[in-house]
Structures are given as C-alpha cells and as structure tokens.
Design a protein around this motif. Structure first.
Motif: not given
Ligand code: SF4
Length: 178
Positions: A39-45
C-alpha cells in the motif's frame, strides 16, 4: 483474498461530541501488516511507520489509517458514507494484496510535502479559477490531498510543464508509484 471477514463500527469521534461527521472502523481477523509496504508503494502521499505497523493516508477529505488488525476512516457526512468508504478501503487492501507480485514493496517512511513547499510551485496569481480564494488555500488543500493539480488551470498553460512535473513529483512522491 487477504481480508474476508471483518466487523464494522460507525461512530462519532469522541473528540467531536455532537459533530455531524462520522468515522468508521473495521476490526479484522487477519493481520494485514504484510500488505502495508505494498500500500505504501501504491498510495500517493501515504505515510508508513514500520515500527508501529501503521500506514496513514489522506483520500479526499478522509483521514485513513491501516493497522495490523484495523482499518479506520473519518470525516464522513453520514453513517452510510462512512461505511461505504470503509468497504472501499477493504477492497483496496484486497486488490493491492492480489497485485503484490506486480508491486515493489516500499518499507520507507515518506514525509508529506508542506503547504509552503507546494505553494512555492503554484503561479501565485490568486486568480480563483480553482475555486479557492488564494493560491495558498489551494496549496493547503493540495498538500492534504483534498484537491488535485488539475484544479489549477494555470498549471496547464504553455511554459508550465516543468513546474507541473515538479509539483506532481512532490505530491506523488515519485519513487512509490508501482
Ligand atoms: S487556479 Fe491556480 S493560480 Fe489561480 S488561484 Fe487557484 S492555485 Fe492560484
């Protein structure tokens, strides 16, 4: 499917007694810690804290938190919106987990850009075309992921390509896009 069962609780945050805003919490029976780097790699911000197994994210006006056994969202207009938003987040976790072979997990903690850093890249004409009274107000909302760069037409005028690219890179935190 990573999350196949969860309990939903919709409530008014205790710090806002009587407020007409709602939050929702999903209590999970599955530990989703392993999904957080994806999720950290996929979600901007998104801001991931590995030591706490926690990831916080802003989506529209919602403040969202993912923990090992819990997903929370806040600032919904009513109970139905809170529950709908929460279920969309559960779907997001499941979809991200199913795509994990295509994503490089990101274990770093990224800081969100400050409103001032965003403001410095805006045209500073206060033209109001974005619907905000000033460029700084737009910067505040942009830094909080409440609006998108597309809201400022001036950024798409000829000669603004480098500024627009820099702004997008800052907001999206380019290395996390997978
Ligand atoms: S549209 Fe762009 S230039 Fe105009 S006030 Fe909004 S942020 Fe500033």
């Amino acid at each position: 499917m990573l999350i196949d069962y969860y309990d939903v609780e919709v409530f008014t945050p205790p710090c806002e007694p009587g407020a007409e805003r709602f939050a929702a919490r999903a209590r999970l029976r599955t530990d989703i810690s392993a999904a957080l780097p994806y999720l950290n790699a996929s979600l901007p911000g998104a801001v991931y804290t590995p030591a706490a197994q926690a990831l916080v994210w802003k989506k529209g006006g919602h403040s969202i938190a993912f923990h090992a056994y819990e997903v929370l969202t806040s600032n919904a207009a009513d109970r139905q919106e809170a529950e709908r938003e929460l279920r969309s987040l559960i779907d997001l976790v499941n979809r991200t987990w199913e795509r994990r072979d295509e994503i490089t997990p990101d274990l770093e903690t990224h800081q969100r850009p400050t409103p001032m850093a965003v403001y410095k890249l805006l045209p500073k004409t206060n033209c109001k075309a974005c619907g905000e009274a000033t460029c700084f107000t737009f910067a505040l909302r942009l830094a909080a992921s409440q609006v998108q760069v597309e809201g400022c037409p001036a950024l798409f005028e000829p000669g603004q390509a480098h500024t627009l690219a820099a702004l997008r890179s800052m907001l999206i935190d380019a290395p996390r896009i997978g």
